[in-house]
Design a protein around this motif. Sequence first.
Motif, PDB file in Angstrom:
ATOM      1  N   ASP A 214       0.955  -1.074  -0.122  1.00  0.00           N
ATOM      2  CA  ASP A 214       0.004  -0.134   0.188  1.00  0.00           C
ATOM      3  C   ASP A 214       0.796   1.197  -0.066  1.00  0.00           C
ATOM      4  O   ASP A 214       1.821   1.367   0.947  1.00  0.00           O
ATOM      5  N   VAL A 215       0.419   2.220  -0.857  1.00  0.00           N
ATOM      6  CA  VAL A 215       1.370   3.632  -0.861  1.00  0.00           C
ATOM      7  C   VAL A 215       0.717   4.334   0.116  1.00  0.00           C
ATOM      8  O   VAL A 215      -0.379   4.510   0.220  1.00  0.00           O
ATOM      9  N   MET A 216       1.693   5.075   0.900  1.00  0.00           N
ATOM     10  CA  MET A 216       1.335   5.908   1.997  1.00  0.00           C
ATOM     11  C   MET A 216       2.100   6.818   2.328  1.00  0.00           C
ATOM     12  O   MET A 216       3.317   6.469   2.110  1.00  0.00           O
TER      13      MET A 216
ATOM     14  N   TYR B  19       1.726   9.767  -2.627  1.00  0.00           N
ATOM     15  CA  TYR B  19       0.604  10.252  -3.572  1.00  0.00           C
ATOM     16  C   TYR B  19      -0.050  11.278  -2.913  1.00  0.00           C
ATOM     17  O   TYR B  19      -0.090  11.507  -1.389  1.00  0.00           O
ATOM     18  N   ALA B  20      -0.957  12.021  -3.427  1.00  0.00           N
ATOM     19  CA  ALA B  20      -1.912  12.960  -2.997  1.00  0.00           C
ATOM     20  C   ALA B  20      -2.908  13.230  -3.951  1.00  0.00           C
ATOM     21  O   ALA B  20      -2.847  12.820  -5.116  1.00  0.00           O
ATOM     22  N   TYR B  21      -3.957  13.583  -3.455  1.00  0.00           N
ATOM     23  CA  TYR B  21      -5.138  13.844  -4.338  1.00  0.00           C
ATOM     24  C   TYR B  21      -5.999  15.125  -3.977  1.00  0.00           C
ATOM     25  O   TYR B  21      -5.771  15.731  -2.771  1.00  0.00           O
TER      26      TYR B  21
ATOM     27  N   ILE C 104       1.094  10.776  -8.370  1.00  0.00           N
ATOM     28  CA  ILE C 104       1.995   9.929  -7.766  1.00  0.00           C
ATOM     29  C   ILE C 104       3.433  10.218  -7.994  1.00  0.00           C
ATOM     30  O   ILE C 104       3.626  10.414  -9.150  1.00  0.00           O
ATOM     31  N   TRP C 105       3.982  10.228  -6.974  1.00  0.00           N
ATOM     32  CA  TRP C 105       5.496  10.655  -6.852  1.00  0.00           C
ATOM     33  C   TRP C 105       6.559   9.396  -6.961  1.00  0.00           C
ATOM     34  O   TRP C 105       6.266   8.546  -5.798  1.00  0.00           O
ATOM     35  N   ALA C 106       7.327   8.750  -7.785  1.00  0.00           N
ATOM     36  CA  ALA C 106       8.362   7.883  -7.338  1.00  0.00           C
ATOM     37  C   ALA C 106       9.688   8.632  -7.467  1.00  0.00           C
ATOM     38  O   ALA C 106      10.052   9.590  -7.844  1.00  0.00           O
TER      39      ALA C 106
ATOM     40  N   ALA D 143      -4.298  16.114  -0.573  1.00  0.00           N
ATOM     41  CA  ALA D 143      -4.562  15.363   0.672  1.00  0.00           C
ATOM     42  C   ALA D 143      -3.322  14.448   0.538  1.00  0.00           C
ATOM     43  O   ALA D 143      -3.463  13.555  -0.353  1.00  0.00           O
ATOM     44  N   PHE D 144      -2.436  14.191   1.485  1.00  0.00           N
ATOM     45  CA  PHE D 144      -1.366  13.350   1.761  1.00  0.00           C
ATOM     46  C   PHE D 144      -1.580  12.547   3.018  1.00  0.00           C
ATOM     47  O   PHE D 144      -2.161  12.935   3.748  1.00  0.00           O
ATOM     48  N   SER D 145      -1.410  11.288   2.841  1.00  0.00           N
ATOM     49  CA  SER D 145      -1.619  10.335   4.125  1.00  0.00           C
ATOM     50  C   SER D 145      -0.571  10.463   5.123  1.00  0.00           C
ATOM     51  O   SER D 145       0.497  10.924   4.923  1.00  0.00           O
ATOM     52  N   GLY D 146      -1.048  10.262   6.228  1.00  0.00           N
ATOM     53  CA  GLY D 146      -0.082  10.340   7.310  1.00  0.00           C
ATOM     54  C   GLY D 146       0.788   9.025   7.637  1.00  0.00           C
ATOM     55  O   GLY D 146       0.509   8.182   6.733  1.00  0.00           O
TER      56      GLY D 146
END
Length: 482
Positions: free
Chosen positions: A203-205, A222-224, A231-233, A317-320
């Motif tokens: 899971d990307v987080m 990732y952010a939305y 999505i950044w790599a 929004a970015f996840s913690g």
Amino acid sequence: MTIPIDLYARRDCRVTSTAGNCTTNPKAISGTWFPVKAQSSIQDNDVSFITEMEESCNELPLKVDVQVRLHTGSDFIFPGSGITQRTDDSDSPYGGVVYKYKADSSIRIMVPKRENGKASGVSVFSGESSWNGVTQVNETVADVRYRVWCRCNFPTPAFESNWTNIDVKNKNYLEFSHGLGIMPDMVIVQLRHGSTDQDWVTDVMGSMSTSRTGKEKSGLIYAYNSRTVRIWAPDKGNLFNLADGWGLSTDKDTIISGQVKIYVWSYLMNIKSKIITIDSSTSIPNLQVPLPVQLNVDQDILYFTISPTSGENRGFAFSGMGSVQNADPNTQYGGVMYSYSSDKIRLWRPKLDGRHFLVYVSSDWGGGHHTQSAESVIARISVWKAGQICLIPPSQRTTPTTTKSYTTTLMTSYSSINVGNSSVRDLKKEELWYDRSVTVPVLWLVVGGGGLLLIIFLSISIYCLCKEKSSNEVFPHNDADA
């Protein structure tokens, strides 16, 4: 709204690729808490083990959640991670519980273990003096368990992408248009370590990234917002890396190319959410916040995101994250860590000194697209109650707006409800709480028309509302990127 009792039961997932209108309990919860111990040299299972999910989805799970709790007996849960951003080459401490899973119901869980560098990794780490929080955590031993939701345990996604190629050289930035026009309620991004149904998935987080270079730089960000998922790599790093400093030597798993898949949910009712501001003036006591509603840590979902208030990703929004993997003062990094109990959430943030940020996306990620160094964010804390989060009927979907606003009073203890960004001398703050229950009365808004038409419309509306309260509409939350 009254939820039929059968929604609380686990659905039969033998028929795959089906979804309902509401969430249910997790399809599977591990029957026991498994002990893990970072750097253990006694038992291999202490640093890496594989198990079979007790109930299978008969396909790739839609959501996997690994919960981590301190072996010392704390009530707080730290979320596991699907990414690694560190190796053991530095003596700067780091921590985390990392997991990956397959469609065949296998799940592997790993903690840090020295390979050929420093034994600096632990199971849970909150950053020590480099990060602020109401307490500091540096624990080698922890207990873990998994929770699994199949497609049939969630409402139908409003948007679902195909598996899409991504790599660290030629395709290190992706942007998807979900086209919903309102801020999603939840987004899940999965990384497949290959291109077949038999490959491992993580899971990307996380908003957490680092300026480290080479093989030490790994993971995805990732952010939305209301229109787009980004999505950044890492440029010339790894999408996923277990080769150095994690698990056993047999777990070596260095991924430089793979595929991602996105799920987006929107127009859901009964989500209880709370919004706070985090910046340099947020006091340490205000990094512990009451949840908007009581949380069942066995069945419910805690969803936490942060959105920069300025910059190229303003409103995204970015996840913690559940553990700090970067605390070296000689490198740049960013992120917000969190843990939660049944009634509160704890947050940790870097000390904001011009080199360390709440959200950090450097020019070495995603080919330099949409870089970010945020020192002020809006955090959203949402509770998904099992069996109560349902799709809003299409006929009741309206323009996003805030449904409730409460004024609260500052307390001096760590359980302070005040979570504003001003001095603790201010006694009153306003917090935004969002309650999209269909039982909330609705203020009808009329666009256009004259005064007479307005009066007639309101009269009819009031009459209908009195006669049949079930016609209430539900408002999704504001889009923060306006």
